[in-house]
Write an enzyme that holds these catalytic residues in place. Structure first.
Site, PDB file in Angstrom:
ATOM      1  N   LYS A 125       0.580 -18.495  56.846  1.00  0.00           N
ATOM      2  CA  LYS A 125       0.428 -19.205  55.644  1.00  0.00           C
ATOM      3  C   LYS A 125      -1.246 -19.232  55.154  1.00  0.00           C
ATOM      4  O   LYS A 125      -2.111 -19.843  55.973  1.00  0.00           O
ATOM      5  CB  LYS A 125       0.602 -20.729  55.830  1.00  0.00           C
ATOM      6  CG  LYS A 125       0.579 -21.521  54.637  1.00  0.00           C
ATOM      7  CD  LYS A 125       0.374 -22.921  54.537  1.00  0.00           C
ATOM      8  CE  LYS A 125      -1.056 -23.425  54.404  1.00  0.00           C
ATOM      9  NZ  LYS A 125      -1.856 -22.960  53.184  1.00  0.00           N
ATOM     10  N   GLU A 166     -20.968 -30.115  58.636  1.00  0.00           N
ATOM     11  CA  GLU A 166     -20.978 -28.593  58.122  1.00  0.00           C
ATOM     12  C   GLU A 166     -20.667 -28.927  56.472  1.00  0.00           C
ATOM     13  O   GLU A 166     -19.946 -29.757  56.132  1.00  0.00           O
ATOM     14  CB  GLU A 166     -19.524 -28.094  58.617  1.00  0.00           C
ATOM     15  CG  GLU A 166     -19.377 -26.615  58.106  1.00  0.00           C
ATOM     16  CD  GLU A 166     -17.970 -26.035  58.715  1.00  0.00           C
ATOM     17  OE1 GLU A 166     -16.934 -26.804  58.494  1.00  0.00           O
ATOM     18  OE2 GLU A 166     -18.097 -24.897  59.154  1.00  0.00           O
ATOM     19  N   CYS A 210     -18.182 -19.125  58.379  1.00  0.00           N
ATOM     20  CA  CYS A 210     -18.154 -20.178  59.396  1.00  0.00           C
ATOM     21  C   CYS A 210     -19.358 -19.753  60.549  1.00  0.00           C
ATOM     22  O   CYS A 210     -19.793 -20.666  60.994  1.00  0.00           O
ATOM     23  CB  CYS A 210     -17.040 -19.934  60.329  1.00  0.00           C
ATOM     24  SG  CYS A 210     -16.361 -18.434  61.221  1.00  0.00           S
ATOM     25  N   GLU A 244     -10.060 -21.570  65.613  1.00  0.00           N
ATOM     26  CA  GLU A 244     -11.357 -21.135  65.216  1.00  0.00           C
ATOM     27  C   GLU A 244     -11.940 -21.973  64.167  1.00  0.00           C
ATOM     28  O   GLU A 244     -11.355 -21.976  62.954  1.00  0.00           O
ATOM     29  CB  GLU A 244     -11.348 -19.547  64.790  1.00  0.00           C
ATOM     30  CG  GLU A 244     -10.937 -18.836  66.199  1.00  0.00           C
ATOM     31  CD  GLU A 244     -10.757 -17.169  65.716  1.00  0.00           C
ATOM     32  OE1 GLU A 244     -10.943 -16.832  64.540  1.00  0.00           O
ATOM     33  OE2 GLU A 244     -10.901 -16.393  66.689  1.00  0.00           O
TER      34      GLU A 244
HETATM   35  P1  NAD Z   1      -8.860 -26.142  55.885  1.00  0.00           P
HETATM   36  O1  NAD Z   1      -8.852 -26.780  57.375  1.00  0.00           O
HETATM   37  O2  NAD Z   1      -8.977 -27.192  54.956  1.00  0.00           O
HETATM   38  O3  NAD Z   1      -7.723 -25.218  55.654  1.00  0.00           O
HETATM   39  C1  NAD Z   1      -7.255 -24.111  56.537  1.00  0.00           C
HETATM   40  C2  NAD Z   1      -5.632 -23.873  56.437  1.00  0.00           C
HETATM   41  O4  NAD Z   1      -5.194 -24.999  56.933  1.00  0.00           O
HETATM   42  C3  NAD Z   1      -5.337 -23.808  54.873  1.00  0.00           C
HETATM   43  O5  NAD Z   1      -4.582 -22.767  54.917  1.00  0.00           O
HETATM   44  C4  NAD Z   1      -4.779 -25.178  54.741  1.00  0.00           C
HETATM   45  O6  NAD Z   1      -3.643 -25.135  53.729  1.00  0.00           O
HETATM   46  C5  NAD Z   1      -4.179 -25.535  56.042  1.00  0.00           C
HETATM   47  N1  NAD Z   1      -3.845 -26.834  56.573  1.00  0.00           N
HETATM   48  C6  NAD Z   1      -4.485 -27.673  56.280  1.00  0.00           C
HETATM   49  N2  NAD Z   1      -4.105 -29.052  56.722  1.00  0.00           N
HETATM   50  C7  NAD Z   1      -3.017 -28.569  57.453  1.00  0.00           C
HETATM   51  C8  NAD Z   1      -2.035 -29.265  58.173  1.00  0.00           C
HETATM   52  N3  NAD Z   1      -2.187 -30.754  58.402  1.00  0.00           N
HETATM   53  N4  NAD Z   1      -1.134 -28.667  59.055  1.00  0.00           N
HETATM   54  C9  NAD Z   1      -0.973 -27.325  58.608  1.00  0.00           C
HETATM   55  N5  NAD Z   1      -1.712 -26.612  57.765  1.00  0.00           N
HETATM   56  C10 NAD Z   1      -2.806 -27.358  57.387  1.00  0.00           C
HETATM   57  O7  NAD Z   1     -10.372 -25.148  55.708  1.00  0.00           O
HETATM   58  P2  NAD Z   1     -10.800 -24.374  54.723  1.00  0.00           P
HETATM   59  O8  NAD Z   1     -11.431 -25.042  53.895  1.00  0.00           O
HETATM   60  O9  NAD Z   1      -9.729 -23.387  54.175  1.00  0.00           O
HETATM   61  O10 NAD Z   1     -11.895 -23.232  55.561  1.00  0.00           O
HETATM   62  C11 NAD Z   1     -13.189 -23.600  55.769  1.00  0.00           C
HETATM   63  C12 NAD Z   1     -13.300 -24.197  57.222  1.00  0.00           C
HETATM   64  O11 NAD Z   1     -12.748 -23.034  58.105  1.00  0.00           O
HETATM   65  C13 NAD Z   1     -14.874 -24.431  57.297  1.00  0.00           C
HETATM   66  O12 NAD Z   1     -14.795 -25.499  58.158  1.00  0.00           O
HETATM   67  C14 NAD Z   1     -15.096 -23.195  58.551  1.00  0.00           C
HETATM   68  O13 NAD Z   1     -16.219 -23.364  59.185  1.00  0.00           O
HETATM   69  C15 NAD Z   1     -13.606 -22.962  59.011  1.00  0.00           C
HETATM   70  N6  NAD Z   1     -13.797 -21.359  59.601  1.00  0.00           N
HETATM   71  C16 NAD Z   1     -13.903 -21.171  60.779  1.00  0.00           C
HETATM   72  C17 NAD Z   1     -13.779 -19.854  61.164  1.00  0.00           C
HETATM   73  C18 NAD Z   1     -13.805 -19.510  62.867  1.00  0.00           C
HETATM   74  O14 NAD Z   1     -13.829 -18.442  63.178  1.00  0.00           O
HETATM   75  N7  NAD Z   1     -14.455 -20.577  63.524  1.00  0.00           N
HETATM   76  C19 NAD Z   1     -13.602 -18.922  60.306  1.00  0.00           C
HETATM   77  C20 NAD Z   1     -13.597 -19.200  59.126  1.00  0.00           C
HETATM   78  C21 NAD Z   1     -13.574 -20.562  58.514  1.00  0.00           C
HETATM   79  O1  6OD Z   2     -15.429 -11.119  62.531  1.00  0.00           O
HETATM   80  C1  6OD Z   2     -14.482 -11.622  62.818  1.00  0.00           C
HETATM   81  O2  6OD Z   2     -13.633 -11.196  63.570  1.00  0.00           O
HETATM   82  C2  6OD Z   2     -14.427 -13.146  62.325  1.00  0.00           C
HETATM   83  N1  6OD Z   2     -13.302 -13.636  63.042  1.00  0.00           N
HETATM   84  C3  6OD Z   2     -15.166 -13.736  61.704  1.00  0.00           C
HETATM   85  C4  6OD Z   2     -15.168 -15.041  61.135  1.00  0.00           C
HETATM   86  C5  6OD Z   2     -15.871 -15.604  60.364  1.00  0.00           C
HETATM   87  C6  6OD Z   2     -15.868 -16.817  59.825  1.00  0.00           C
HETATM   88  O3  6OD Z   2     -15.800 -17.174  58.748  1.00  0.00           O
END
Ligand code: NAD
Ligand code: 6OD
Length: 485
Positions: free
Chosen positions: A178, A389, A288, A254
């Site tokens: 998804k 964040e 992130c 993540e």
């Molecule tokens: P989000 O958590 O709002 O959504 C992520 C995904 O989860 C989307 O596809 C959304 O539709 C789905 N989702 C939301 N609620 C759900 C539920 N209850 N059950 C199942 N699926 C659900 O995140 P976002 O706004 O799309 O992305 C930004 C966030 O992602 C930031 O907090 C960022 O730090 C984090 N992020 C972390 C990493 C990492 O590697 N640690 C990488 C990229 C982004």
């Molecule tokens: O480089 C990667 O493999 C990775 N997972 C990056 C994540 C970035 C977060 O936004």
């Protein structure tokens, strides 16, 4: 692609209930496509198709052939690079200069590295040498987990999705993906590549939609899904983990970050400023790993702030399709409004604004989700702006006097994803990196990746690690077989 369909069992299709939702261009805020919204019935179709693939052609395929197909997927992404790039830029508004060098190449590289990793995989054997079991041999076998639900965010859509799909498939699983509702297109285009290179039907399925009450929740709650790998906000991770508790699905998370950079007076100042401009403002601050808290040794504090602020002012957001553009808009109106609230809150909490601080449109664009790169100083460490964040092109710079103080400030957060340390002193680099509570520490660089290394966060920034053999460990089951000879 002005209608983005689901990809289930090797075929593109509309949702069973016929529902769609709009996709907006972040540069102007106008609708550019309709996306089919999957419900529980579509997710169930996808899970059933995945299970059939596992018990059929995919499950029975020799490993070498499976990995060869994944290398062909990588070649297919490369061959259609321009299409992937155009869709990624349309969905996210990120500059072609970034997507063309980071997102799309990594979409292909992820398949190659995990094909290589799995090619080298072998069972372990232990010969027992105890009185009761002398001569017994123990063989540890790895097998696929089954059907993996892959739930992704919008900030690096193809990169982050393939970072999970590639190792899951290399290990022999089938996936139900998804993508974020904001960025559905490249995952869908990847379905064409999968189909064209001959990945069997049902191995790679894509369902679009939202989280609660939509496709995301349906995947997490489906009893035929064996594991969830999720990238997104920590709050969403908590909700997904609670749902996964019902049938004890395995999870890999993540999550969010509030990442620090520690800049010591002995650093190469040019490199530290340039590196921090990248770490704070790349992808409009929507990675992130981006730095939102910067701690600078007092002797160079004023010089560092002046140079960082000048660089931020020079970073003018503009047309993502212009190769010279370094910054695009934020992803959505909702996210722009969230960042705008933090811009106001920072001033209310006492910040001094050295650059940006506003949400003006970029020249030539109206109605988009633009925000100016922003540099603050002057906040107390208890300020919400320093604790939450924000996920935009914003950062706060604070002075420190001792190494111990810098480490304590860096660790004073609920998150623990990554940190950057800028120093020429190798001893200090080792000490500080060891003392910071984060899953990844970069010294004199940032976001330099070797895909064999563990990627993930401590504390509220994640559960588990992915990358290299750490991914294999998540995406496989281990079985020990003891044979008494
Ligand atoms: P989000 O958590 O709002 O959504 C992520 C995904 O989860 C989307 O596809 C959304 O539709 C789905 N989702 C939301 N609620 C759900 C539920 N209850 N059950 C199942 N699926 C659900 O995140 P976002 O706004 O799309 O992305 C930004 C966030 O992602 C930031 O907090 C960022 O730090 C984090 N992020 C972390 C990493 C990492 O590697 N640690 C990488 C990229 C982004
Ligand atoms: O480089 C990667 O493999 C990775 N997972 C990056 C994540 C970035 C977060 O936004």
């Amino acid at each position: 692609m002005d209608r983005v369909q689901l990809f289930i069992d090797g075929a593109f299709r509309d949702a069973a209930m016929g529902r769609t939702f709009p996709l907006y261009d972040p540069t102007r805020g106008v609708e550019v496509a309709r996306v089919c919204e999957a419900g529980a019935a579509d997710v169930d179709l996808a899970v059933q198709a995945a299970r059939r693939a596992l018990s059929g052609p995919w499950g029975q395929m020799p490993v070498a052939q499976r990995l060869q197909l994944l290398r062909a997927v990588a070649d297919g992404v490369d061959a259609r690079r321009d299409e992937f790039l155009a869709l990624e830029v349309r969905d996210t508004g990120k500059p072609v200069s970034f997507a063309g060098t980071v997102d799309i190449p990594r979409g292909a590289a992820n398949f190659r590295i995990f094909a290589d990793m799995l090619a080298g995989q072998h069972d372990e054997a232990y010969h027992q040498d105890t009185a009761d079991g002398r001569g017994a041999v123990h063989i540890t076998q790895r097998s696929p987990l089954g059907v993996v639900g892959v739930i992704c965010p919008w900030n690096l859509p193809l990169l982050l999705m393939t970072w999970k799909v590639a190792p899951a498939l290399a290990a022999g699983n089938a996936v139900v993906v998804k993508p974020s509702e904001e960025t559905p297109s490249t995952a869908t285009l990847l379905g064409e590549v999968m189909r064209d290179v001959g990945i069997p039907d049902g191995v790679y399925n894509v369902v679009h939609g939202f989280g609660p009450g939509s496709a995301g929740e349906a995947i997490v709650q489906h009893p035929g899904v064996d594991a969830i790998t999720f990238t997104g906000e920590s709050a969403t991770g908590r909700a997904i983990m609670a749902a996964c508790a019902t049938d004890l699905k395995r999870v890999s998370f993540e999550l969010g970050g509030k990442n620090p950079a520690l800049v010591f007076a002995d650093c190469d100042l040019d490199a530290a400023v340039a590196g921090t401009v990248r770490s704070a403002f790349s992808n409009c601050g929507q990675i992130c790993l981006c730095t939102e808290r910067i701690y600078v040794e007092r002797a160079i504090f004023e010089a560092f702030v002046a140079r960082l602020a000048a660089a931020a002012r020079a970073l003018v957001p503009g047309d993502p399709l212009d190769p010279a553009t370094g910054m695009g808009p934020l992803i959505s109106r909702v996210h722009r409004d969230k960042v705008a609230r933090y811009l106001k809150l920072a001033v209310a909490e006492g910040a001094v604004v050295h650059a940006g601080g506003t949400v003006d449109d970029a020249a030539g664009f109206t109605g988009g989700y633009w925000v100016q790169p922003t540099v603050w100083t002057g906040l107390d460490h208890s300020a919400r702006v320093l604790r939450e964040e924000i996920f935009g092109p914003v950062c706060h710079v604070m002075p420190f006097d001792t190494e111990a103080e810098a480490v304590a400030l860096a660790n004073d957060t609920e998150y623990g994803l990554c940190a950057a340390v800028w120093t020429r002193d190798v001893g200090r680099a080792h000490r500080v990196a060891g003392a910071i509570d984060a899953g990844m520490v970069w010294v004199n660089t940032w976001f330099l990746r070797d895909l064999r290394t563990p990627f993930g966060g401590m504390k509220a920034s994640g559960i588990g690690r992915e990358g290299g053999h750490y991914s294999t460990e998540f995406y496989t089951e281990l079985k020990n077989v003891c044979i008494k000879l």
